[in-house]
Design a protein around this motif. Structure first.
Motif, mmCIF file in Angstrom:
data_model
loop_
_atom_site.group_PDB
_atom_site.id
_atom_site.type_symbol
_atom_site.label_atom_id
_atom_site.label_comp_id
_atom_site.label_asym_id
_atom_site.label_seq_id
_atom_site.Cartn_x
_atom_site.Cartn_y
_atom_site.Cartn_z
ATOM 1 N N ASN A 27 1.080 5.462 1.269
ATOM 2 C CA ASN A 27 0.547 6.583 2.033
ATOM 3 C C ASN A 27 0.788 7.856 1.227
ATOM 4 O O ASN A 27 1.912 8.099 0.790
ATOM 5 N N ASN A 31 -4.490 1.045 -1.287
ATOM 6 C CA ASN A 31 -4.099 -0.359 -1.179
ATOM 7 C C ASN A 31 -3.945 -1.038 -2.528
ATOM 8 O O ASN A 31 -4.630 -0.697 -3.486
ATOM 9 N N ARG A 91 -4.515 6.482 2.424
ATOM 10 C CA ARG A 91 -3.924 5.166 2.183
ATOM 11 C C ARG A 91 -4.563 4.562 0.945
ATOM 12 O O ARG A 91 -5.794 4.514 0.827
ATOM 13 N N TYR A 117 0.843 -1.189 0.000
ATOM 14 C CA TYR A 117 0.000 0.000 0.000
ATOM 15 C C TYR A 117 0.875 1.235 0.000
ATOM 16 O O TYR A 117 2.079 1.160 0.232
ATOM 17 N N ASN A 127 3.267 8.424 10.088
ATOM 18 C CA ASN A 127 2.268 9.490 10.198
ATOM 19 C C ASN A 127 2.304 10.195 11.542
ATOM 20 O O ASN A 127 1.381 10.884 11.893
ATOM 21 N N CYS A 131 4.646 1.145 1.420
ATOM 22 C CA CYS A 131 4.491 0.356 2.645
ATOM 23 C C CYS A 131 4.043 -1.065 2.300
ATOM 24 O O CYS A 131 3.601 -1.330 1.195
#
Length: 113
Positions: free
Chosen positions: A61, A74, A72, A59, A111, A97
């Motif tokens: 960010n 995915n 986010r 995923y 974050n 990520c």
């Protein structure tokens, strides 16, 4: 009527500046981590690549210009695939990520700033 040398220079300058103004390229940013690559650009386009053949999905960010918080995006499609879309505004920050099944997510503290 034939243009003088200076008139031709003026026309060429204005034409060149017009082309440069219309052809401003979009800037792009990307991030890599083991098993994931995330991409975003100034037009709002995003992509998340799953680059490792394992059971952990990738995923990204994203932070969009003029908004607060992280979005986010995915990719649950599996090995060597990508998901893509358009956020709408320029993307100013990107982080690749992976969801780690039996451990802490590699983006766990990102974050907190």
């Amino acid at each position: 009527m034939k243009l003088t040398f200076w008139q031709r220079c003026a026309v060429a300058t204005v034409g060149g500046l017009t082309v440069l103004g219309l052809a401003s390229p979009a800037f792009a940013i990307s991030s890599d981590t083991t098993g994931s690559n995330a991409y975003g650009d100034s037009t709002g386009t995003w992509r998340v690549y799953d680059t490792k053949c394992d059971s952990e999905s990738a995923y990204g960010n994203y932070i969009e210009k003029g908004t607060t918080g992280i979005q986010r995006k995915n990719n649950n499609s599996g090995c060597n695939t990508h998901s893509e879309g358009d956020i709408g505004s320029a993307i100013t920050s990107v982080q690749a990520c992976r969801d780690v099944t039996a451990g802490r997510d590699n983006c766990g503290g990102w974050n907190e700033w």
